[in-house]
Design an enzyme around this catalytic site. Structure first.
Site, PDB file in Angstrom:
ATOM      1  N   LYS A  76       1.653  -0.468  15.301  1.00  0.00           N
ATOM      2  CA  LYS A  76       2.849  -0.530  15.588  1.00  0.00           C
ATOM      3  C   LYS A  76       3.284  -1.701  16.479  1.00  0.00           C
ATOM      4  CE  LYS A  76       3.995   3.154  13.580  1.00  0.00           C
ATOM      5  NZ  LYS A  76       4.463   2.869  12.262  1.00  0.00           N
ATOM      6  N   HIS A 101       0.982  -1.301  -0.109  1.00  0.00           N
ATOM      7  CA  HIS A 101      -0.099   0.061  -0.156  1.00  0.00           C
ATOM      8  C   HIS A 101       0.723   1.378  -0.018  1.00  0.00           C
ATOM      9  CE1 HIS A 101      -4.185  -1.627   1.359  1.00  0.00           C
ATOM     10  NE2 HIS A 101      -3.782  -2.220   0.411  1.00  0.00           N
ATOM     11  N   TYR A 124       4.164   6.611  10.235  1.00  0.00           N
ATOM     12  CA  TYR A 124       3.275   5.222   9.763  1.00  0.00           C
ATOM     13  C   TYR A 124       4.124   4.271   9.234  1.00  0.00           C
ATOM     14  CZ  TYR A 124      -1.092   2.942   8.402  1.00  0.00           C
ATOM     15  OH  TYR A 124      -1.972   2.081   8.206  1.00  0.00           O
ATOM     16  N   TYR A 148      -9.123   5.434   7.849  1.00  0.00           N
ATOM     17  CA  TYR A 148      -9.198   5.724   9.319  1.00  0.00           C
ATOM     18  C   TYR A 148     -10.232   6.870   9.370  1.00  0.00           C
ATOM     19  CZ  TYR A 148      -4.859   3.210  10.199  1.00  0.00           C
ATOM     20  OH  TYR A 148      -3.835   2.276   9.956  1.00  0.00           O
ATOM     21  N   PRO A 205      -3.798  -0.128  18.870  1.00  0.00           N
ATOM     22  CA  PRO A 205      -3.670  -0.503  17.451  1.00  0.00           C
ATOM     23  C   PRO A 205      -3.801   0.366  16.409  1.00  0.00           C
ATOM     24  CG  PRO A 205      -5.642  -1.281  18.469  1.00  0.00           C
ATOM     25  CD  PRO A 205      -5.267  -0.316  19.640  1.00  0.00           C
TER      26      PRO A 205
END
Length: 394
Positions: A300, A76, A387, A204, A296
């Site tokens: 990580k 991604h 990220y 998100y 979560p």
């Protein structure tokens, strides 16, 4: 296995952290044994994360178990933040030159298990009464029972990859360890279903009703979440209720094309941030969830476990070559990365969830920060850098 065994490294826990450490040690020619209190089926049945940083991908390749991940995983280049009924894409690759790999933790564990079987390496499952002795001396011993028979493993080092509730951290005297913890006032209700993902990348969502996440494990399997109360019970959430709530929290265009399907797993996970310091006690090391937990939101947990064992495997290899510099600095180096990941996970969680105690002012601050974030390349770059994952020695 004989009642008493001698090895260089005894690893507690056959989850992905312990199995990856074993695979890396095997590559370095270091003799080791893994002891796990659960069955292989139980370990594989745990549903966990599915987004891998480049560091984790590289370590799996180094361990020789990356072939199926590269064949079946989903690279991604970005993800979407959703608020005000709109998508705002964070271009990970454009901002950092890096990407993430969507590949479920269950599949990582399966690959590591298979490689271990193929190599004929020793894993003890269903071990009972596991305990550690002498880790503050020169000859630590790992003791356990198997089918009613006592066993002992004498090792140069013991590594606790046995999770938050494991015996490794619990064996350390309280005076020798410091812990830091934040418990969040909500949980995640997660559903696994065999339907096509609603979007080609993760979403998100920040919504007045609470956070939502649309993730995936493959092109035909999704993992969706909604923020829920800690007082909720799984049995109160039918599939129909879950999908209806998820649709309310997504932009209308996503809700319209979301495909529902029967859940094959459903669970509620509480959220916490936790760190134990240090991560070395004599000849005992902690790695992964034994030493730290992250919410979560930032994906990580598995990645931090991988970086821990990456650092530790190299340190142990250096020890075998005559240098203790790596093991002497392991805790410091690992914790530097851990706290940066804790910061990002805490920040992202604070940005995306509804906190009952913050009220209208807190919601306005969230909106202002989201609005600033998606209009500032510098802010998006900072988010993207965290990220995709900081370097192993960050």
């Amino acid at each position: 296995m004989n009642p008493t065994t001698r090895t260089q490294v005894a690893i507690i826990g056959a989850g992905p952290a312990g199995l990856l450490l074993g695979a890396l040690l095997h590559r370095h020619g270091i003799d080791h044994v893994i002891v796990e209190r659960q069955t292989p089926e139980y370990v594989l049945g745990r549903i966990r994360a599915g987004v891998l940083e480049q560091v984790a991908v590289d370590l799996l390749d180094e361990a020789g178990v990356g072939e199926r991940m590269h064949r079946e995983g989903l690279p991604h280049d970005g993800f979407s933040l959703s608020f005000d009924d709109r998508h705002h894409r964070i271009d990970l690759h454009g901002l950092t030159g890096k990407r993430v790999m969507v590949y479920g933790q269950t599949e990582v564990t399966r690959d590591l298990m298979q490689a271990r079987r193929n190599a004929g390496l020793t894993t003890v499952y269903s071990a009972e009464n596991v305990r550690i002795e002498g880790f503050d001396g020169v000859r630590p011993t790992l003791r356990y029972a198997l089918e009613g028979r006592a066993h002992a493993i004498e090792a140069d080092f013991i590594v606790g990859c046995d999770g938050f509730h494991g015996v490794a951290r619990a064996s350390v005297p309280a005076s020798a360890i410091q812990t830091f913890e934040k418990v969040y006032p909500f949980g995640w209700l997660g559903v696994l279903a065999d339907v096509p993902p609603v979007h080609e990348e993760l979403i998100y969502a920040n919504h007045p009703r609470g956070f939502a996440l649309c993730s995936m494990r493959s092109k035909t399997r999704v993992r969706y979440y909604v923020q829920c109360s800690l007082d909720d019970h799984v049995e109160d959430w039918s599939d129909a209720r879950f999908f209806a709530e998820l649709k309310r929290r997504l932009p209308q265009a996503d809700a319209a094309r979301l495909i529902e399907g029967p859940s094959i797993e459903k669970s509620i996970a509480p959220l916490r941030s936790f760190v134990a310091e240090p991560m070395r006690f004599g000849r005992l090391f902690l790695a992964g969830d034994a030493a730290h937990i992250v919410p979560p939101t930032g994906a990580k947990g598995l990645n931090l476990a991988a970086s821990d064992v990456g650092l530790l495997s190299r340190a142990l290899a250096e020890h075998c070559r005559g240098s203790d510099a790596g093991i002497d600095t392991y805790s410091q180096r690992a914790l530097a990365r851990v706290w940066k990941a804790e910061r990002f996970s805490w920040w992202f969680t604070s940005l995306m969830h509804r906190f009952p105690e913050t009220g209208d002012f807190g919601r306005r601050m969230q909106h202002a920060e989201l609005d600033y974030l998606v209009q500032s390349e510098a802010a998006m770059r900072s988010m993207a850098e965290n990220y995709v994952g900081l370097p192993l020695d960050a």
